[in-house]
Scaffold this active site. Sequence first.
Site, PDB file in Angstrom:
ATOM      1  N   LYS A  39      -8.726   3.874  12.705  1.00 47.50           N
ATOM      2  CA  LYS A  39      -9.238   2.349  13.013  1.00 47.50           C
ATOM      3  C   LYS A  39      -8.734   1.454  12.049  1.00 47.50           C
ATOM      4  CE  LYS A  39     -13.349   3.340  10.292  1.00 47.50           C
ATOM      5  NZ  LYS A  39     -14.973   3.796  10.297  1.00 47.50           N
ATOM      6  N   ARG A 137     -27.575   2.001  13.281  1.00 51.48           N
ATOM      7  CA  ARG A 137     -26.214   0.927  13.748  1.00 51.48           C
ATOM      8  C   ARG A 137     -26.233   1.370  15.142  1.00 51.48           C
ATOM      9  NH1 ARG A 137     -20.544   1.436  10.868  1.00 51.48           N
ATOM     10  NH2 ARG A 137     -20.481   3.547  11.726  1.00 51.48           N
ATOM     11  N   TYR A 268      -3.148 -24.989  -8.682  1.00 56.00           N
ATOM     12  CA  TYR A 268      -4.188 -25.985  -8.176  1.00 56.00           C
ATOM     13  C   TYR A 268      -5.340 -25.920  -9.014  1.00 56.00           C
ATOM     14  CZ  TYR A 268      -1.789 -25.876  -3.595  1.00 56.00           C
ATOM     15  OH  TYR A 268      -0.860 -26.180  -2.600  1.00 56.00           O
ATOM     16  N   CYS A 315      -2.041 -19.117  -4.895  1.00 62.78           N
ATOM     17  CA  CYS A 315      -1.915 -20.122  -3.778  1.00 62.78           C
ATOM     18  C   CYS A 315      -1.630 -19.189  -2.359  1.00 62.78           C
ATOM     19  CB  CYS A 315      -0.895 -20.890  -3.947  1.00 62.78           C
ATOM     20  SG  CYS A 315      -0.585 -21.690  -5.547  1.00 62.78           S
ATOM     21  N   MET A 316      -1.737 -19.995  -1.423  1.00 64.21           N
ATOM     22  CA  MET A 316      -1.553 -19.292   0.078  1.00 64.21           C
ATOM     23  C   MET A 316      -0.266 -18.426   0.222  1.00 64.21           C
ATOM     24  SD  MET A 316      -1.483 -20.880   3.803  1.00 64.21           S
ATOM     25  CE  MET A 316      -2.858 -21.624   3.831  1.00 64.21           C
ATOM     26  N   ASP A 317       0.788 -18.828  -0.238  1.00 66.71           N
ATOM     27  CA  ASP A 317       1.987 -17.886  -0.204  1.00 66.71           C
ATOM     28  C   ASP A 317       2.498 -17.260  -1.562  1.00 66.71           C
ATOM     29  OD1 ASP A 317       1.538 -18.702   2.621  1.00 66.71           O
ATOM     30  OD2 ASP A 317       2.402 -20.604   2.000  1.00 66.71           O
TER      31      ASP A 317
HETATM   32  C1  LIG Z   1     -15.240   4.770   9.365  1.00 69.48           C
HETATM   33  C2  LIG Z   1     -15.924   5.983   9.905  1.00 69.48           C
HETATM   34  C3  LIG Z   1     -15.690   7.295   9.440  1.00 69.48           C
HETATM   35  C4  LIG Z   1     -14.790   7.539   8.143  1.00 69.48           C
HETATM   36  O1  LIG Z   1     -15.441   6.968   6.950  1.00 69.48           O
HETATM   37  P1  LIG Z   1     -14.864   7.118   5.443  1.00 69.48           P
HETATM   38  O2  LIG Z   1     -15.765   6.774   4.522  1.00 69.48           O
HETATM   39  O3  LIG Z   1     -13.592   6.163   5.261  1.00 69.48           O
HETATM   40  O4  LIG Z   1     -14.386   8.728   5.493  1.00 69.48           O
HETATM   41  C5  LIG Z   1     -16.253   8.341   9.804  1.00 69.48           C
HETATM   42  N1  LIG Z   1     -17.185   8.158  10.799  1.00 69.48           N
HETATM   43  C6  LIG Z   1     -17.206   6.985  11.495  1.00 69.48           C
HETATM   44  C7  LIG Z   1     -18.138   7.009  12.725  1.00 69.48           C
HETATM   45  C8  LIG Z   1     -16.815   5.808  10.935  1.00 69.48           C
HETATM   46  O5  LIG Z   1     -16.938   4.639  11.530  1.00 69.48           O
END
Ligand SMILES: *Cc1c(COP(=O)(O)O)cnc(C)c1O
Length: 375
Positions: A39, A137, A268, A315-317
């Site tokens: 992810k 969650r 800055y 800075c930004m860049d």
């Molecule tokens: C992100 C996630 C993981 C992995 O978690 P880590 O702490 O990076 O190993 C496992 N299961 C679910 C549902 C997650 O959202």
Amino acid sequence: MDQKKLRTWAEIDLGALEHNYRVLRKEIPYTCRFLGLCKADAYGHGAVEVGLKLQELGADMLAVACLDEGLELRKHGITIPILCLGETPVEAAQLLVEQDMIQMVGDLMYGKALSEISQKIGKPVVIHIKIDTGMGRLGFLWDEAHKTQTLQALEELCHLEGIYAQGVFTHFSCADCDEAFTTLQLERFQQVKEELEKKKIYLSNYHCAASAATLSYPQTHMDMVRPGIALYGYDPTGQENHLLKPVMTVKSRITTVRTVPEGWSVSYGGTVKLKNETKLAVIPIGYGDGYPRILSNRTTMLVRDIPCPVVGRICMDMCMIDVSQVPDVQEGEQVTVYNGALIQEAAQKTDTIVYEILCSVGKRVPRVYVSSVSK
Ligand SMILES: *Cc1c(COP(=O)(O)O)cnc(C)c1O
């Protein structure tokens, strides 16, 4: 890619990824499956390259946060199962099925909606059922007070037309910090399995362990583990872990070196007036690349392994570092902005976790793939 042409880049060491994969594999039983987390662009490392490498190494499954992330993997040759951890809008669910992805389902209403889609397109939707054992969650609530109601809902879900429930999972909220609560969550999860089996519902894949539990609680491994951060080389507790190798290194190149007089003001806000004549180098990375501005005057970069403090506001860049300690420093020289230790330090100093630092490395920073020899 010719690194000489690059301004700033993130080196992704697929050899280190392989090393971490093997370290984690050794922690789990031979028959336990391995899901690699991809992810958020594989925690900033590049989902396609990481996914392909994990597939090659023999990972059983990958997980993504949303449909688009899964589609990207499918488009680039990833054929192993992909679990979508977020809820895919019902309107887009057809794509999910066509692309052979597994969907997380955390409530009965959503399950019913998927069942309708499945009947419309004539292909089953494969799901993993999410149980909320204390994360608060997503998922079916499970504790003494809710188990009867949840069990009923799960039974109904598993028997819906067009739904193939392949797995059940939960997520620990404190596997890195609270053993008692983790144990409670695990007990609840095991109870889900027992109760479903009493109802003659046998599902083949129960999983709950992310990195922390994979490394610290063998009793949580069950049918599959789901590590993320450990694959990328970090211990989820923020502790040093000498078994794991950081996969990402952010590098840059000195744009200019100038000797600036005592008393001169830098960047800055004029937060720094130089106490001495100083050799300042300009480094082409800034908060526009995800280098946190809050690290201004608080961190270092490495030039030939010599720590050089960041001077003045980022800075930004670009930003400035003091290279007075580097003998005969040259324009064009490589700089290490982040290695494993500097990433951990950045997380500490910005009051966050390495996960966020890794995910923050911006799109403007190209990922360059290398492969150190792993052993
Ligand atoms: C992100 C996630 C993981 C992995 O978690 P880590 O702490 O990076 O190993 C496992 N299961 C679910 C549902 C997650 O959202």
